[in-house]
Scaffold this motif. Structure first.
Motif, short mmCIF file in Angstrom:
data_model
loop_
_atom_site.label_atom_id
_atom_site.label_comp_id
_atom_site.label_asym_id
_atom_site.label_seq_id
_atom_site.Cartn_x
_atom_site.Cartn_y
_atom_site.Cartn_z
N ASP A 32 -6.91 71.98 -42.00
CA ASP A 32 -7.91 72.53 -42.51
C ASP A 32 -8.98 72.09 -43.11
O ASP A 32 -9.60 72.27 -44.50
CB ASP A 32 -7.20 73.32 -44.45
N GLY A 33 -9.33 70.87 -42.16
CA GLY A 33 -10.95 70.68 -42.36
C GLY A 33 -10.21 68.98 -43.08
O GLY A 33 -11.41 67.66 -43.93
N LYS A 34 -9.37 69.02 -43.60
CA LYS A 34 -9.14 67.62 -45.01
C LYS A 34 -7.92 66.58 -44.00
O LYS A 34 -7.79 67.22 -43.49
CB LYS A 34 -8.69 68.41 -46.07
N TYR A 35 -8.12 64.93 -45.16
CA TYR A 35 -7.26 64.25 -44.37
C TYR A 35 -6.17 64.79 -45.10
O TYR A 35 -6.17 64.73 -46.73
CB TYR A 35 -8.04 62.68 -44.69
N ILE A 36 -5.03 64.52 -44.14
CA ILE A 36 -3.33 64.25 -44.88
C ILE A 36 -3.10 62.63 -45.28
O ILE A 36 -2.53 62.79 -46.49
CB ILE A 36 -3.01 65.08 -44.23
N GLY A 37 -3.05 62.36 -44.14
CA GLY A 37 -2.60 60.82 -44.00
C GLY A 37 -2.38 60.01 -42.68
O GLY A 37 -2.47 60.89 -41.96
N THR A 38 -1.81 58.88 -43.38
CA THR A 38 -1.95 58.26 -42.17
C THR A 38 -0.42 57.46 -41.95
O THR A 38 -0.14 56.69 -42.72
CB THR A 38 -2.73 56.96 -41.27
N ILE A 39 0.58 57.48 -40.94
CA ILE A 39 1.71 56.36 -40.81
C ILE A 39 1.76 56.40 -39.37
O ILE A 39 0.96 56.81 -38.28
CB ILE A 39 2.58 57.81 -40.91
#
Ligand SMILES: Nc1ncnc2c1ncn2[C@@H]1O[C@H](COP(=O)(O)OP(=O)(O)OP(=O)(O)O)[C@@H](O)[C@H]1O
Ligand SMILES: [Mg+2]
Length: 506
Positions: free
Chosen positions: A217-224
């Motif tokens: 939804d246009g937002k950064y959730i995370g990087t793994i």
């Protein structure tokens, strides 16, 4: 001085469109020689973020660093200057020019006329080096879609891209082509180039990427790190809840009225080569017949013959006893979800509302005495947007501005809402995220249960198996065999897809 390990850093990128916050402080970076996956549902903002990187959109906030230095990317030519290459989700090639002409298009030239000989040599060299073979002298429209993709990639490499963005490159590729692409990506990263890889196919993301950034939804959730991820975990981060594609229980439909009947159909492809050979098929009411097969084995020609876009060289096709050509324009007879949604499914510069009535715009209640009745059209759009969960600020938005997955939903809504007796769905889930795929499956299953006959063509074996009552396997334009959907197993179908006849056909 230590060399910067990051080829690219995008920090807190914000991009607004009227009524939509497409990117809300998203960050993404990519090291030299790394493949970074970018995952998110349809409409999450992936393409927008990449368009910002490529200078097609100016961000409302945030910054971009290349090799550790902040840069302003004000246009695609600035992006190319900084070593960024982009293969767009929907190709941007000129159809009537050859592969070679497309590759040199827009390159500066010192001479008054275009000398293609050196360009040709360089192109052949790049094709060999990365195993991406194309015929330089064939016009784009004649090339299979896989090779069009190679042209796009070679075009970026011709400009010596250091950071290559691939926006859903494998959505249109056959499995063998995806393998070729993987090898090319491997070569590129070995040379220290960076790849940003967007895909909805989690299996591939797990195989190809080193790290994955997830947005929702246009937002950064995370990087793994990919090695610490599982498909389930990625899906969960992406959608916010667990999703998977499984075969659902279905009621038995007793009355088996034949709806689509194809008899000894023969047809050629665009190049005049025979694409369907003595093809026989019956699809009954209340039944989903899945067509499995590696892309390019006659699937496209099959759906085009039924939709009247392609002439048969011999044979006949009837729907409910009537010649298909007589009923094809009647929405209560056939709902058609075409393979290429942008070219044959939609008018990109028309609004969502207009696209939703494109087959009936001249009829009541949408028009009276040749005058469009806008309040009715608006209301109709509003209803379908809700019913089919189309993500758009309103029905007035141009379809061009919707995300790929939401464009597909517009077609599905238009084609199936009239409750046709026959649904022809050609690769209907291509490019859709997992939640949206499940949604399309639900819709098709509901269609079946209401009594529609459904021809479901897909290159994804898993979904053919999940959805079909019967499965036919297409190989080089011929039916290799017919299997019961409840009993079919992947390895038998897989063998048939490669042209081996089944021992047990039903
Ligand atoms: N030029 C534009 N004008 C207005 N709205 C836009 C424009 N481009 C994108 N949007 C909107 O921004 C949002 C993000 O779209 P985007 O194409 O970036 O999604 P995506 O993650 O690439 O989705 P998909 O997986 O379906 O390709 C969507 O709501 C879309 O409708
Ligand atoms: Mg996209």
């Amino acid at each position: 001085m230590v060399e910067n390990e990051f080829a690219l850093q995008m920090q807190d990128i914000t991009k607004r469109f009227p009524g939509v916050l497409a990117n809300d402080r998203i960050s993404l970076d990519c090291k030299k020689g790394e493949v970074m996956g970018l995952l998110g549902e349809n409409g999450a903002g992936k393409t927008t973020l990449m368009n910002v990187l490529y200078g097609l959109h100016q961000p409302d906030g945030g910054k971009i660093l290349i090799d550790g230095k902040e840069v302003q990317i004000t246009s695609p030519s600035a992006a190319i200057h900084y070593g960024i290459g982009m293969v767009h989700q929907h190709f941007k090639l000129v159809d009537t020019l050859t592969a070679l002409e497309n590759i040199v298009l827009g390159m500066p030239t010192k001479k008054a006329f275009l000398d293609l000989a050196p360009a040709r040599e360089r192109l052949m060299q790049l094709s060999d080096e990365y195993g991406l073979h194309v015929d330089p002298d064939t016009e784009i429209w004649r090339l299979p879609v896989g090779q069009q993709q190679w042209v796009e990639i070679l075009k970026s490499l011709y400009r010596d891209a250091k950071i290559l963005v691939l926006d859903e490159p494998t959505a249109v590729l056959a499995p063998a082509e995806s393998d070729q692409l993987c090898q090319a990506i491997h070569r590129l990263t070995e040379e220290g180039r960076s790849i940003i890889f967007i895909s909805h196919k989690l299996r591939e993301v797990m195989e190809i990427t080193d790290r994955v950034t997830i947005i929702r939804d246009g937002k950064y959730i995370g990087t793994i790190q990919t090695k610490e991820a599982t498909q389930l975990k990625l899906a969960q981060m992406m959608v916010g809840r667990p999703v998977s594609i499984v075969r659902q229980p279905r009621p038995v439909i007793e009355k088996k009225e034949p709806i689509l009947v194809m008899k000894d159909v023969n047809a050629n492809d665009d190049r005049g080569v025979q694409a369907l050979k003595n093809f026989n098929l019956t699809v009954n009411a209340g039944e989903i017949v899945g067509v499995a097969g590696v892309d390019g084995n006659g699937q496209r020609e099959l759906s085009e013959c039924i939709s009247g876009l392609r002439k048969l060289t011999s044979g006949s096709i009837t729907v409910k006893g009537k010649q298909v050509t007589d009923v094809v324009a009647d929405p209560s007879f056939i709902g058609f979800i075409p393979e290429d949604r942008q070219k044959t499914g939609l008018v990109m510069d028309f609004s969502v509302a207009e696209n939703l009535i494109i087959k009936d715009y001249y009829k009541e209640p949408y028009a009276k005495k040749n005058i469009l009745h806008h309040p009715v059209i608006k209301k109709h759009a509003k209803e379908l947007i809700e019913k089919y969960n189309i993500k758009t600020p309103s029905g007035d938005v141009k379809v061009r501005n919707l995300s790929g997955g939401n464009q597909q939903k517009v077609i599905i809504a238009r084609e199936l809402d009239a409750e046709p007796v026959l649904d022809v769905a050609s690769q209907p889930t291509r490019g859709l995220d997992m939640g949206a795929v499940a949604n399309v499956h639900d819709i098709l299953l509901k269609e079946r249960n209401r009594g529609a006959a459904i021809l479901f063509i897909s290159a994804e074996l898993q979904e053919v198996m999940a959805l079909s009552d019967r499965i036919i396997v297409l190989f080089r334009g011929e039916v290799m065999g017919v299997l019961d959907g409840d009993k079919a197993d992947a390895s038998t179908i897989g063998q048939m897809m490669l042209g081996q006849s089944p021992e047990v056909a039903i």
